[in-house]
Design an enzyme around this catalytic site. Structure first.
Site, PDB file in Angstrom:
ATOM      1  N   ARG A 178       0.815  -1.224   0.000  1.00  0.00           N
ATOM      2  CA  ARG A 178       0.000   0.000   0.000  1.00  0.00           C
ATOM      3  C   ARG A 178       0.848   1.275   0.000  1.00  0.00           C
ATOM      4  O   ARG A 178       0.492   2.275   0.621  1.00  0.00           O
ATOM      5  CB  ARG A 178      -0.956   0.036   1.210  1.00  0.00           C
ATOM      6  CG  ARG A 178      -1.968  -1.069   1.264  1.00  0.00           C
ATOM      7  CD  ARG A 178      -2.960  -1.065   0.115  1.00  0.00           C
ATOM      8  NE  ARG A 178      -3.801  -2.248   0.244  1.00  0.00           N
ATOM      9  CZ  ARG A 178      -3.510  -3.430  -0.313  1.00  0.00           C
ATOM     10  NH1 ARG A 178      -2.425  -3.563  -1.087  1.00  0.00           N
ATOM     11  NH2 ARG A 178      -4.296  -4.456  -0.139  1.00  0.00           N
ATOM     12  N   SER A 227     -10.362   0.051   4.204  1.00  0.00           N
ATOM     13  CA  SER A 227      -9.484  -0.271   5.335  1.00  0.00           C
ATOM     14  C   SER A 227      -8.865   1.012   5.881  1.00  0.00           C
ATOM     15  O   SER A 227      -8.214   1.748   5.144  1.00  0.00           O
ATOM     16  CB  SER A 227      -8.368  -1.219   4.900  1.00  0.00           C
ATOM     17  OG  SER A 227      -8.929  -2.467   4.586  1.00  0.00           O
ATOM     18  N   GLU A 297      -3.990   3.974   6.636  1.00  0.00           N
ATOM     19  CA  GLU A 297      -3.943   3.706   5.192  1.00  0.00           C
ATOM     20  C   GLU A 297      -4.741   4.798   4.470  1.00  0.00           C
ATOM     21  O   GLU A 297      -4.357   5.272   3.400  1.00  0.00           O
ATOM     22  CB  GLU A 297      -4.559   2.328   4.886  1.00  0.00           C
ATOM     23  CG  GLU A 297      -4.563   1.999   3.394  1.00  0.00           C
ATOM     24  CD  GLU A 297      -4.968   0.562   3.095  1.00  0.00           C
ATOM     25  OE1 GLU A 297      -4.686  -0.346   3.906  1.00  0.00           O
ATOM     26  OE2 GLU A 297      -5.577   0.351   2.025  1.00  0.00           O
TER      27      GLU A 297
HETATM   28  C1  LIG Z   1     -15.593  -0.220   0.475  1.00  0.00           C
HETATM   29  C2  LIG Z   1     -14.131  -0.043   0.147  1.00  0.00           C
HETATM   30  C3  LIG Z   1     -13.332  -1.157  -0.057  1.00  0.00           C
HETATM   31  C4  LIG Z   1     -11.974  -1.013  -0.353  1.00  0.00           C
HETATM   32  N1  LIG Z   1     -11.217  -2.134  -0.570  1.00  0.00           N
HETATM   33  C5  LIG Z   1      -9.925  -1.999  -0.937  1.00  0.00           C
HETATM   34  C6  LIG Z   1      -9.110  -3.150  -1.233  1.00  0.00           C
HETATM   35  O1  LIG Z   1      -9.548  -4.284  -1.157  1.00  0.00           O
HETATM   36  N2  LIG Z   1      -7.825  -2.952  -1.584  1.00  0.00           N
HETATM   37  C7  LIG Z   1      -7.283  -1.701  -1.695  1.00  0.00           C
HETATM   38  O2  LIG Z   1      -6.107  -1.576  -2.053  1.00  0.00           O
HETATM   39  N3  LIG Z   1      -7.999  -0.606  -1.411  1.00  0.00           N
HETATM   40  C8  LIG Z   1      -9.306  -0.713  -1.048  1.00  0.00           C
HETATM   41  N4  LIG Z   1     -10.040   0.397  -0.761  1.00  0.00           N
HETATM   42  C9  LIG Z   1      -9.384   1.728  -0.767  1.00  0.00           C
HETATM   43  C10 LIG Z   1      -9.411   2.464  -2.125  1.00  0.00           C
HETATM   44  O3  LIG Z   1     -10.454   1.982  -2.945  1.00  0.00           O
HETATM   45  C11 LIG Z   1      -8.077   2.324  -2.860  1.00  0.00           C
HETATM   46  O4  LIG Z   1      -7.013   2.893  -2.121  1.00  0.00           O
HETATM   47  C12 LIG Z   1      -8.103   3.008  -4.242  1.00  0.00           C
HETATM   48  O5  LIG Z   1      -6.944   2.666  -4.953  1.00  0.00           O
HETATM   49  C13 LIG Z   1      -8.230   4.518  -4.164  1.00  0.00           C
HETATM   50  O6  LIG Z   1      -8.551   4.998  -5.454  1.00  0.00           O
HETATM   51  P1  LIG Z   1      -9.317   6.381  -5.627  1.00  0.00           P
HETATM   52  O7  LIG Z   1      -9.453   6.649  -7.083  1.00  0.00           O
HETATM   53  O8  LIG Z   1     -10.587   6.389  -4.854  1.00  0.00           O
HETATM   54  O9  LIG Z   1      -8.272   7.383  -4.992  1.00  0.00           O
HETATM   55  P2  LIG Z   1      -8.519   8.511  -3.877  1.00  0.00           P
HETATM   56  O10 LIG Z   1      -9.095   7.889  -2.665  1.00  0.00           O
HETATM   57  O11 LIG Z   1      -9.262   9.645  -4.475  1.00  0.00           O
HETATM   58  O12 LIG Z   1      -7.017   8.939  -3.585  1.00  0.00           O
HETATM   59  C14 LIG Z   1      -6.152   8.040  -2.904  1.00  0.00           C
HETATM   60  C15 LIG Z   1      -4.718   8.469  -3.143  1.00  0.00           C
HETATM   61  O13 LIG Z   1      -4.397   8.292  -4.513  1.00  0.00           O
HETATM   62  C16 LIG Z   1      -3.909   9.508  -5.059  1.00  0.00           C
HETATM   63  N5  LIG Z   1      -4.330   9.612  -6.450  1.00  0.00           N
HETATM   64  C17 LIG Z   1      -5.571   9.429  -6.963  1.00  0.00           C
HETATM   65  N6  LIG Z   1      -5.547   9.600  -8.299  1.00  0.00           N
HETATM   66  C18 LIG Z   1      -4.256   9.884  -8.625  1.00  0.00           C
HETATM   67  C19 LIG Z   1      -3.579  10.186  -9.853  1.00  0.00           C
HETATM   68  N7  LIG Z   1      -4.211  10.243 -11.024  1.00  0.00           N
HETATM   69  N8  LIG Z   1      -2.250  10.438  -9.805  1.00  0.00           N
HETATM   70  C20 LIG Z   1      -1.579  10.423  -8.615  1.00  0.00           C
HETATM   71  N9  LIG Z   1      -2.161  10.145  -7.439  1.00  0.00           N
HETATM   72  C21 LIG Z   1      -3.482   9.882  -7.449  1.00  0.00           C
HETATM   73  C22 LIG Z   1      -4.510  10.614  -4.195  1.00  0.00           C
HETATM   74  O14 LIG Z   1      -3.734  11.787  -4.243  1.00  0.00           O
HETATM   75  C23 LIG Z   1      -4.490   9.944  -2.822  1.00  0.00           C
HETATM   76  O15 LIG Z   1      -3.202  10.073  -2.267  1.00  0.00           O
HETATM   77  C24 LIG Z   1     -11.405   0.279  -0.445  1.00  0.00           C
HETATM   78  C25 LIG Z   1     -12.224   1.405  -0.244  1.00  0.00           C
HETATM   79  C26 LIG Z   1     -13.571   1.262   0.048  1.00  0.00           C
HETATM   80  C27 LIG Z   1     -14.401   2.485   0.241  1.00  0.00           C
END
Ligand SMILES: Cc1cc2nc3c(=O)[nH]c(=O)nc-3n(C[C@H](O)[C@H](O)[C@H](O)COP(=O)(O)OP(=O)(O)OC[C@H]3O[C@@H](n4cnc5c(N)ncnc54)[C@H](O)[C@@H]3O)c2cc1C
Length: 308
Positions: A178, A227, A297
């Protein structure tokens, strides 16, 4: 009342083809559905628009990129500077030779998993379990059900703070659990993934299993950030939280999920301050009961509101 005031900042920013807005609410752009506004919000039209904007934006102005906010807690006072969210101009998805897939950073992970399945490409199935975008997966080294982004990434395309285009190999990303060690300033615009040939029906069945398992074990239909804490080496955060007696504990409408106690939930109307305080209370109790320091996280961003 929010502390950020975007009208003055807007005047210091270069024109762009994409949408620019002052004091733009962010709460509805995050899964927690809470938190303050962006001083300025920018949705670039495409990569060239993004690069030109960054080149012409004074270096002292903070820039932060978000995906669909599934791993974010935006504090109640909002985000100073410019918050960038990639949209349509970053939603390309195409098949390349030798079981490779090129995906724009705004494409949802779930969509990439489905696209790979439809084209008989295995190894990207785990993306079905992550409700974020490809940009978020690249930054978080998103992973689920035994796979993670670092296992499938060939290269990522990005724009740096000065507007320069960069291509990063898998090793340039310095991935760990992560964690991505590539410079924080980079905005990822695209990823090239490597899979291998597979049977579409078998991949579809694996994806269905992931869907079932998530729905049975995670509160996926609630306002949550997934998480909350990383798993410490050799331990499960949810077990440590459970042993600390925090399952179901709440501060106002901010609650530790009964279903999966490493998930925090906004039961309706919780402030970001309440959710963060809940998380910190969980960390404190876990430290007292097991001696272990849990590491967030979820990314907590922005400034606290003076009125909270
Ligand atoms: C119900 C639920 C279940 C989940 N299960 C998992 C799981 O099983 N495994 C897992 O790994 N995660 C899980 N997550 C967490 C989340 O979905 C992941 O971390 C996901 O990768 C975040 O993507 P996002 O587009 O929502 O990013 P955001 O939440 O909007 O941003 C997260 C980070 O990514 C950065 N970011 C976003 N887009 C870019 C870009 N284009 N360039 C550079 N940086 C960027 C942001 O600056 C921030 O630091 C879960 C979340 C929820 C709500």
């Amino acid at each position: 009342m929010a502390r950020v005031d975007g009208e003055a900042l807007l005047k210091r920013l270069p024109p762009a083809r994409g949408r620019l807005a002052a004091n733009a609410p962010l709460a509805d752009l995050t899964w927690f559905r809470t938190g303050g506004p962006a001083e300025v919000f920018f949705s670039p039209a495409d990569e060239a628009d993004l690069a030109a904007f960054l080149t012409a934006t004074p270096a002292d102005i903070p820039i932060y990129v978000i995906g669909v906010g599934s791993n974010l807690l935006v504090r109640d006072g909002g985000m100073p500077g410019v918050v960038i969210r990639l949209g349509k101009g970053f939603s390309g998805l195409r098949l390349e030779p030798e079981s490779r897939i090129r995906a724009g950073a705004a494409v949802l992970d779930v969509r990439v998993a489905r696209f790979a399945q439809e084209h008989g490409i295995d190894a990207l199935t785990f993306l079905r379990g992550i409700p974020g975008t490809i940009g978020g997966a690249l930054r978080m080294n998103g992973g689920a059900y035994g796979g993670e982004t670092k296992d499938i990434l060939v290269e990522a395309r990005a724009v740096d703070r000065s507007g320069m285009l960069r291509v990063l190999s898998n090793s340039d990303m310095h991935y760990a659990y992560r964690h991505c060690g590539a410079p924080e300033e980079l905005i990822f615009t695209e990823a090239l993934f490597q899979g291998w040939p597979g049977d579409p029906a078998t991949i579809a069945a694996a994806m269905d299993k992931i869907t079932e398992s998530r729905e049975a074990t995670q509160p996926v239909k609630t306002r949550t950030g997934g998480s909350t804490f990383k798993n410490p080496p050799g331990q499960k955060s949810w077990q440590l939280i459970d042993r600390a007696g925090m399952r179901g504990f709440s501060i106002g409408p901010a609650k530790v999920s009964e279903m999966h106690c490493n998930f925090l939930i906004n039961e309706g109307g919780a402030t970001a301050a309440q959710i963060e305080e809940l998380g910190e209370t969980v960390r404190r109790r876990v430290k007292e009961t097991s001696g272990i320091d849990l590491e967030w996280e979820i990314k907590r961003i922005g400034v606290a509101d003076g009125n909270v």
